[in-house]
Design an enzyme around this catalytic site. Sequence first.
Site, PDB file in Angstrom:
ATOM      1  N   VAL A 136      32.066  46.806  34.493  1.00 11.82           N
ATOM      2  CA  VAL A 136      31.784  45.302  34.360  1.00 11.82           C
ATOM      3  C   VAL A 136      32.125  45.312  32.655  1.00 11.82           C
ATOM      4  O   VAL A 136      31.529  45.880  31.867  1.00 11.82           O
ATOM      5  CB  VAL A 136      30.709  45.062  34.505  1.00 11.82           C
ATOM      6  CG1 VAL A 136      29.308  45.857  33.938  1.00 11.82           C
ATOM      7  CG2 VAL A 136      30.052  43.413  34.403  1.00 11.82           C
ATOM      8  N   GLY A 137      32.987  44.281  32.571  1.00 14.33           N
ATOM      9  CA  GLY A 137      33.342  44.066  31.142  1.00 14.33           C
ATOM     10  C   GLY A 137      34.049  45.382  30.455  1.00 14.33           C
ATOM     11  O   GLY A 137      34.717  46.474  30.987  1.00 14.33           O
ATOM     12  N   LYS A 189      40.593  44.750  36.104  1.00  9.03           N
ATOM     13  CA  LYS A 189      39.968  45.799  36.571  1.00  9.03           C
ATOM     14  C   LYS A 189      39.917  45.776  38.203  1.00  9.03           C
ATOM     15  O   LYS A 189      40.125  46.663  38.971  1.00  9.03           O
ATOM     16  CB  LYS A 189      38.469  46.039  35.987  1.00  9.03           C
ATOM     17  CG  LYS A 189      38.601  46.282  34.615  1.00  9.03           C
ATOM     18  CD  LYS A 189      37.228  46.620  34.091  1.00  9.03           C
ATOM     19  CE  LYS A 189      36.069  45.503  34.362  1.00  9.03           C
ATOM     20  NZ  LYS A 189      36.526  44.559  33.509  1.00  9.03           N
ATOM     21  N   LYS A 201      31.321  48.725  43.458  1.00  8.57           N
ATOM     22  CA  LYS A 201      30.870  47.737  42.303  1.00  8.57           C
ATOM     23  C   LYS A 201      29.529  47.559  41.921  1.00  8.57           C
ATOM     24  O   LYS A 201      29.001  46.864  42.632  1.00  8.57           O
ATOM     25  CB  LYS A 201      31.721  46.414  42.675  1.00  8.57           C
ATOM     26  CG  LYS A 201      31.393  45.276  41.550  1.00  8.57           C
ATOM     27  CD  LYS A 201      32.589  45.171  40.727  1.00  8.57           C
ATOM     28  CE  LYS A 201      32.758  44.051  39.769  1.00  8.57           C
ATOM     29  NZ  LYS A 201      33.579  43.775  38.566  1.00  8.57           N
ATOM     30  N   GLU A 250      34.375  50.415  40.038  1.00 12.86           N
ATOM     31  CA  GLU A 250      34.785  49.519  38.744  1.00 12.86           C
ATOM     32  C   GLU A 250      33.488  49.038  38.025  1.00 12.86           C
ATOM     33  O   GLU A 250      32.617  48.851  38.449  1.00 12.86           O
ATOM     34  CB  GLU A 250      35.271  48.233  39.620  1.00 12.86           C
ATOM     35  CG  GLU A 250      35.693  47.219  38.622  1.00 12.86           C
ATOM     36  CD  GLU A 250      36.022  45.845  39.349  1.00 12.86           C
ATOM     37  OE1 GLU A 250      36.287  44.929  38.688  1.00 12.86           O
ATOM     38  OE2 GLU A 250      36.251  45.985  40.523  1.00 12.86           O
ATOM     39  N   PRO A 308      53.387  43.779  36.724  1.00  5.92           N
ATOM     40  CA  PRO A 308      53.950  42.571  36.707  1.00  5.92           C
ATOM     41  C   PRO A 308      52.961  41.346  36.635  1.00  5.92           C
ATOM     42  O   PRO A 308      51.792  41.367  37.311  1.00  5.92           O
ATOM     43  CB  PRO A 308      54.947  42.330  37.648  1.00  5.92           C
ATOM     44  CG  PRO A 308      54.407  43.130  38.602  1.00  5.92           C
ATOM     45  CD  PRO A 308      53.712  44.623  37.888  1.00  5.92           C
ATOM     46  N   ASP A 339      33.657  39.442  43.569  1.00  4.31           N
ATOM     47  CA  ASP A 339      34.640  40.943  43.763  1.00  4.31           C
ATOM     48  C   ASP A 339      34.258  41.663  44.811  1.00  4.31           C
ATOM     49  O   ASP A 339      34.954  42.256  45.765  1.00  4.31           O
ATOM     50  CB  ASP A 339      34.679  41.784  42.293  1.00  4.31           C
ATOM     51  CG  ASP A 339      35.208  41.156  41.183  1.00  4.31           C
ATOM     52  OD1 ASP A 339      35.999  40.049  41.429  1.00  4.31           O
ATOM     53  OD2 ASP A 339      34.827  41.604  40.106  1.00  4.31           O
ATOM     54  N   VAL A 342      40.842  41.319  32.284  1.00  2.00           N
ATOM     55  CA  VAL A 342      41.849  42.307  31.931  1.00  2.00           C
ATOM     56  C   VAL A 342      42.432  42.728  33.321  1.00  2.00           C
ATOM     57  O   VAL A 342      43.584  43.444  33.177  1.00  2.00           O
ATOM     58  CB  VAL A 342      41.582  43.227  30.821  1.00  2.00           C
ATOM     59  CG1 VAL A 342      41.019  42.925  29.704  1.00  2.00           C
ATOM     60  CG2 VAL A 342      40.684  44.488  31.635  1.00  2.00           C
TER      61      VAL A 342
END
Length: 250
Positions: A122-123, A23, A45, A120, A210, A59, A21
């Site tokens: 996960v999922g 992240k 992360k 960040e 955007p 990532d 999405v």
Amino acid sequence: MPDQPLQPPKGVFITGTDTNVGKTVVTAALGMALQQTGGTVGIMKPIETGATPDTTTSDGHRFKGLFAPHKNVDVRNLYGFPSPVAPIEAAQTSQQRIDLDAILDAYRTFAVNRDYMLIEGVGGILVPLTRTRDVRDLIALLGLPCLIVSPTGLGSINHTRLTLMGLRQADIPILGILLNHTDITPEEQQESSVRLIRELSDVPVLGPLPFEPSLRANTRVRPSQWESGIMTLATHATIREAARMVGESD
């Protein structure tokens, strides 16, 4: 005079309504915006599946490449599993176990002398990390407010409201919702999702960002192209507002 206790950093846990999405894109752009203030930034992360930290498409590797020129930003990763499955199963496949207390210890050490900390997830928030603990438990353990990244396509209203409900059940403070156009979807669907999420949420709703093809999840692009997209996004009013909110958070 005794030394004054260190001021804890301003921090936020960046979660999502689902996987893919945005992240990572939001974390990277927010980190870039915060470092431009001159403050020290830690980006963490803790868990990644589908890639190990040294994989060029991971990532963690992208974060390190993006922030390498910036001496006031540091990036840390803990668990990286090659299997593109849920963390609990990815860890088992690699004959490992995710230790939430170890993540907390690493966070506390890493946060020393940082002005800002970005973590960040996960999922989504109920993704299992162990047999008894999930991402929501990790957020609560870290004691950080949450920024929810939500797409604007079909299903986003339901997923966003469920995420809000789940965080509130655990008494986790919510910094806000950041909407992100993750794909080219009919304008009517996007406008409807954005309007209803704003109307039905009692937390700040930012965006939407955007749609940018080079920043789409799982899209293979040159690192320089991805980094250029992030640096452009870091100047967007939505990211600037999110950075301001992180700076003013308790």
